[in-house]
Design an enzyme around this catalytic site. Structure first.
Site, PDB file in Angstrom:
ATOM      1  N   LEU A  11     -19.938 -31.090 -18.575  1.00  0.00           N
ATOM      2  CA  LEU A  11     -18.843 -31.779 -17.874  1.00  0.00           C
ATOM      3  C   LEU A  11     -17.993 -30.816 -17.045  1.00  0.00           C
ATOM      4  O   LEU A  11     -17.068 -31.241 -16.361  1.00  0.00           O
ATOM      5  CB  LEU A  11     -17.922 -32.476 -18.886  1.00  0.00           C
ATOM      6  CG  LEU A  11     -18.519 -33.603 -19.716  1.00  0.00           C
ATOM      7  CD1 LEU A  11     -17.473 -34.141 -20.691  1.00  0.00           C
ATOM      8  CD2 LEU A  11     -19.042 -34.722 -18.826  1.00  0.00           C
ATOM      9  N   SER A  12     -18.296 -29.538 -17.095  1.00  0.00           N
ATOM     10  CA  SER A  12     -17.414 -28.517 -16.518  1.00  0.00           C
ATOM     11  C   SER A  12     -17.620 -28.322 -15.013  1.00  0.00           C
ATOM     12  O   SER A  12     -18.704 -27.899 -14.584  1.00  0.00           O
ATOM     13  CB  SER A  12     -17.650 -27.174 -17.227  1.00  0.00           C
ATOM     14  OG  SER A  12     -17.004 -26.123 -16.546  1.00  0.00           O
TER      15      SER A  12
END
Length: 200
Positions: A11-12
């Site tokens: 998700l980064s």
């Protein structure tokens, strides 16, 4: 042989901005890379971090400014408000773990295709079809999206424990075999220098 662990969340956005550079750096120095995708919210909870949505508005605003600046500097497209964020990171993480165990494909391409799907292509990286496409595009068997889920879940949990023990507190984060730590895509140059023996 030189080696480093790559801790990150699928998700980064900052892991997305790291792109395939970690593997390019590894190739220059003959180093091995072990991918350790993890639950970033659990890592924040364990290490004193605050999820982006719970930060002060000034911090949230500056995070978006920095993402836009860094993406422009790198010439990478980015959607600051992805349609499917935050998605469940577990399925894509399990697929990365399964692919790493299976071998035979391009890990850098796989990781980046998943991150790009979220941050530049508005795709749901928790979706089976998206994960299968990423696996296939990187030279892995798409069926890895369905196999080894139990082992993937166990490794995913262990990666969090390993991260805390190694002093990791964010994403992306690199830890060399001798314990040198580098946090953030803007520290890849320092990792490169370290592997070249030019920095501590």
């Amino acid at each position: 042989m030189a080696a480093f662990d790559y801790y990150f969340s699928t998700l980064s956005p900052f892991a997305y901005l790291a792109g395939t550079r970690p593997w390019e750096i590894a190739a220059r120095h003959g180093a091995g890379v072990t991918c350790k995708p993890l639950d970033i919210l659990a890592l924040f909870a364990r290490t004193g971090g605050t999820p982006p949505g719970e930060r002060h508005p000034s911090r949230q605003e500056y995070r978006l400014i920095e993402l836009e600046r860094q993406a422009a500097r790198l010439g990478m497209p980015i959607n600051l408000k992805p349609a499917h964020w935050p998605a469940n990171p577990a399925p894509s993480s399990y697929a990365i773990i399964a692919a790493q165990n299976a071998g035979g494909g391009n890990m850098g391409q796989l990781v980046q295709s998943i991150l790009r799907a979220c941050w530049a292509e508005d795709k749901d990286i928790a979706g089976d079809a998206v994960i299968r496409d990423c696996l296939d595009g990187a030279g892995f068997d798409p069926a890895l999206a369905d196999s080894g889920l139990l082992a993937g879940a166990e490794t995913y949990a262990q990666n969090l424990e390993d991260a805390v023990k190694a002093g990791v507190f964010g994403s992306p984060f690199w830890v060399t075999a001798e314990g040198a730590r580098f946090w953030g895509q803007d520290r890849l140059g320092d990792l490169d220098a370290h592997l070249a023996g030019q920095a501590a």
